[in-house]
Design a protein around this motif. Structure first.
Motif, PDB file in Angstrom:
ATOM      1  N   ARG A  53      34.699 -27.825 -27.050  1.00  0.00           N
ATOM      2  CA  ARG A  53      35.851 -27.864 -27.504  1.00  0.00           C
ATOM      3  C   ARG A  53      35.488 -27.382 -29.081  1.00  0.00           C
ATOM      4  O   ARG A  53      34.873 -27.942 -29.868  1.00  0.00           O
TER       5      ARG A  53
ATOM      6  N   PRO B 277      36.010 -28.406 -35.370  1.00  0.00           N
ATOM      7  CA  PRO B 277      35.166 -27.884 -36.601  1.00  0.00           C
ATOM      8  C   PRO B 277      35.023 -29.116 -37.665  1.00  0.00           C
ATOM      9  O   PRO B 277      36.109 -29.785 -37.780  1.00  0.00           O
TER      10      PRO B 277
ATOM     11  N   GLU C  76      32.631 -26.451 -42.017  1.00  0.00           N
ATOM     12  CA  GLU C  76      32.567 -25.239 -41.082  1.00  0.00           C
ATOM     13  C   GLU C  76      33.686 -24.526 -41.150  1.00  0.00           C
ATOM     14  O   GLU C  76      33.435 -23.175 -41.182  1.00  0.00           O
TER      15      GLU C  76
ATOM     16  N   ASP D  49      31.615 -15.001 -35.104  1.00  0.00           N
ATOM     17  CA  ASP D  49      31.142 -15.122 -33.692  1.00  0.00           C
ATOM     18  C   ASP D  49      32.300 -15.328 -32.737  1.00  0.00           C
ATOM     19  O   ASP D  49      32.128 -14.584 -31.532  1.00  0.00           O
TER      20      ASP D  49
ATOM     21  N   GLU E  32      21.913 -25.734 -28.688  1.00  0.00           N
ATOM     22  CA  GLU E  32      23.254 -25.418 -28.671  1.00  0.00           C
ATOM     23  C   GLU E  32      23.587 -24.127 -29.719  1.00  0.00           C
ATOM     24  O   GLU E  32      24.720 -23.869 -29.941  1.00  0.00           O
TER      25      GLU E  32
ATOM     26  N   VAL F  75      26.201 -21.484 -29.105  1.00  0.00           N
ATOM     27  CA  VAL F  75      27.810 -21.916 -29.275  1.00  0.00           C
ATOM     28  C   VAL F  75      28.191 -21.501 -30.676  1.00  0.00           C
ATOM     29  O   VAL F  75      27.354 -21.894 -31.567  1.00  0.00           O
ATOM     30  N   PRO F  76      29.224 -21.084 -30.778  1.00  0.00           N
ATOM     31  CA  PRO F  76      29.921 -20.893 -32.006  1.00  0.00           C
ATOM     32  C   PRO F  76      29.924 -21.820 -32.949  1.00  0.00           C
ATOM     33  O   PRO F  76      30.252 -23.076 -32.464  1.00  0.00           O
ATOM     34  N   PRO F  77      30.073 -21.811 -34.429  1.00  0.00           N
ATOM     35  CA  PRO F  77      30.171 -23.026 -35.218  1.00  0.00           C
ATOM     36  C   PRO F  77      31.389 -23.761 -35.013  1.00  0.00           C
ATOM     37  O   PRO F  77      32.576 -22.942 -34.577  1.00  0.00           O
ATOM     38  N   GLY F  78      31.506 -24.969 -35.060  1.00  0.00           N
ATOM     39  CA  GLY F  78      32.818 -25.730 -34.728  1.00  0.00           C
ATOM     40  C   GLY F  78      33.135 -26.207 -33.539  1.00  0.00           C
ATOM     41  O   GLY F  78      33.996 -27.110 -33.330  1.00  0.00           O
ATOM     42  N   PHE F  79      32.237 -25.961 -32.474  1.00  0.00           N
ATOM     43  CA  PHE F  79      32.141 -26.207 -31.123  1.00  0.00           C
ATOM     44  C   PHE F  79      31.488 -27.377 -30.787  1.00  0.00           C
ATOM     45  O   PHE F  79      30.343 -27.509 -31.241  1.00  0.00           O
TER      46      PHE F  79
END
Lengths: 144, 144
Positions: A12, A15, A19, A35, B4, B7-11
């Motif tokens: 989920r 952030p 970030e 991204d 990880e 996985v995009p930043p903040g997830f």
């Protein structure tokens, strides 16, 4: 959200402020690739806070947007934070957002009031407005 | 965690119980590919709960593992939940995990006690043990 389909199950968007400012806001302002476009552009002053759910974000109590700040007068620096039904009013002091002990941005907290300033009824809606820490105010913010 | 990195930043990994049981545990038991190996195999009875941080998970207060259940006796069905320093003891009733109004698994809650049963000092460590809902107990569980 459909665009999250490449994120594995169970992940989920939660952030950190570092970030949000150091990755998402910085790349947005510099027109660099992000991204995953998990933060969409919205004009937060063209909508009421209770309309946010209608954008299709279920089961959330926090949302993230990019939104341009609207100037009150074309030549001035004062910000117009009014919507049709009310206005966002800053509260408290701005807070620094840090990365490796350096300030990379600032966070302003705003509360939504129904009605027109200087009157208006306070609501429970809160916005955190982030800006990059530059010599001048950056033209875009990210909101939560 | 290094794995990880796609996985995009903040997830962050904040799975629902439905995702834990219906995706991760089910695929693990059926030896199916899991998008991202975010849940690692650990023998939770070969370690003490306070040693989990040493696995390199910083800034977390919840962890997810796959762990085999150890039988007390080779021929029996009773479970051995003792570690070197204490034991995990079930508390309360098992809770159903639902998906589209159907039971897909069960959750057992356990508390860690220092010492040896029937004595032992209760601690604040809690484990949720998930199993698939099948006619027999599944041989593996996922723990949080």
């Amino acid at each position: 959200m459909e665009m999250e389909s490449c994120v594995p199950p169970g992940f989920r968007f939660h952030p950190t402020e570092e970030e949000l400012v150091g990755y998402y806001l910085k790349r947005k302002i510099n027109s660099l690739k992000i991204d995953l476009d998990v933060i969409v552009d919205v004009d937060l002053y063209k909508m009421e806070p209770w309309d946010i759910q209608d954008l299709g974000y279920d089961e959330q109590t926090e949302w993230y947007f990019f939104s341009h700040k609207d100037r009150k007068y074309p030549t001035g620096t004062r910000t117009n934070r009014a919507t049709a039904a009310g206005f966002w009013k800053a509260t408290g002091r701005d807070k620094a957002v840090l990365s490796k002990n350096k300030i990379i941005g600032m966070r302003k907290t705003l509360v939504f009031y129904r009605g027109r300033a200087p009157n208006g009824r306070k609501t429970d809606w809160i916005m955190h407005e982030y800006r990059l820490q530059t010599s001048q105010n950056a033209p875009t913010q990210v909101h939560t």
